[in-house]
Design a protein around this motif. Sequence first.
Motif, short mmCIF file in Angstrom:
data_model
loop_
_atom_site.label_atom_id
_atom_site.label_comp_id
_atom_site.label_asym_id
_atom_site.label_seq_id
_atom_site.Cartn_x
_atom_site.Cartn_y
_atom_site.Cartn_z
N UNK A 34 8.58 0.50 -7.97
CA UNK A 34 9.12 -0.80 -8.32
C UNK A 34 9.21 -1.73 -7.12
N UNK A 35 9.63 -1.18 -5.98
CA UNK A 35 9.70 -1.98 -4.75
C UNK A 35 8.30 -2.42 -4.34
N UNK A 36 7.35 -1.51 -4.44
CA UNK A 36 5.97 -1.85 -4.08
C UNK A 36 5.42 -2.94 -5.00
N UNK A 37 5.61 -2.78 -6.29
CA UNK A 37 5.13 -3.77 -7.27
C UNK A 37 5.78 -5.12 -7.04
N UNK A 38 7.10 -5.10 -6.85
CA UNK A 38 7.83 -6.34 -6.61
C UNK A 38 7.39 -7.01 -5.32
N UNK A 39 7.17 -6.23 -4.29
CA UNK A 39 6.69 -6.77 -3.01
C UNK A 39 5.32 -7.39 -3.13
N UNK A 40 4.41 -6.73 -3.85
CA UNK A 40 3.06 -7.28 -4.04
C UNK A 40 3.11 -8.58 -4.82
N UNK A 43 4.40 -11.20 -2.60
CA UNK A 43 3.65 -11.26 -1.34
C UNK A 43 4.53 -10.93 -0.12
N UNK A 44 5.39 -9.91 -0.29
CA UNK A 44 6.23 -9.41 0.79
C UNK A 44 5.66 -8.07 1.24
N UNK A 45 5.79 -7.80 2.51
CA UNK A 45 5.37 -6.48 2.98
C UNK A 45 6.49 -5.48 2.70
N UNK A 46 6.12 -4.29 2.33
CA UNK A 46 7.09 -3.21 2.11
C UNK A 46 6.63 -2.01 2.92
#
Length: 53
Positions: A34-40, A43-46
């Motif tokens: 979820x963090x990865x999807x939300x970051x993408x 357009x935030x790096x995770x």
Amino acid sequence: MNPIELEWQHLKKDELSGQMLKGKEYLAYAVINGVKTRGERKKHSTEHIKFNN
């Protein structure tokens, strides 16, 4: 609210809602994804950090 609390609130509402998870491990992977999807999407790096047991 603390900024991380706002992110957690959106993560629960947008990425994790409605999922039936079998255990803590499944929850952990769902949060990571979820963090990865939300970051993408935003357009935030995770960065994933692995802790030893």
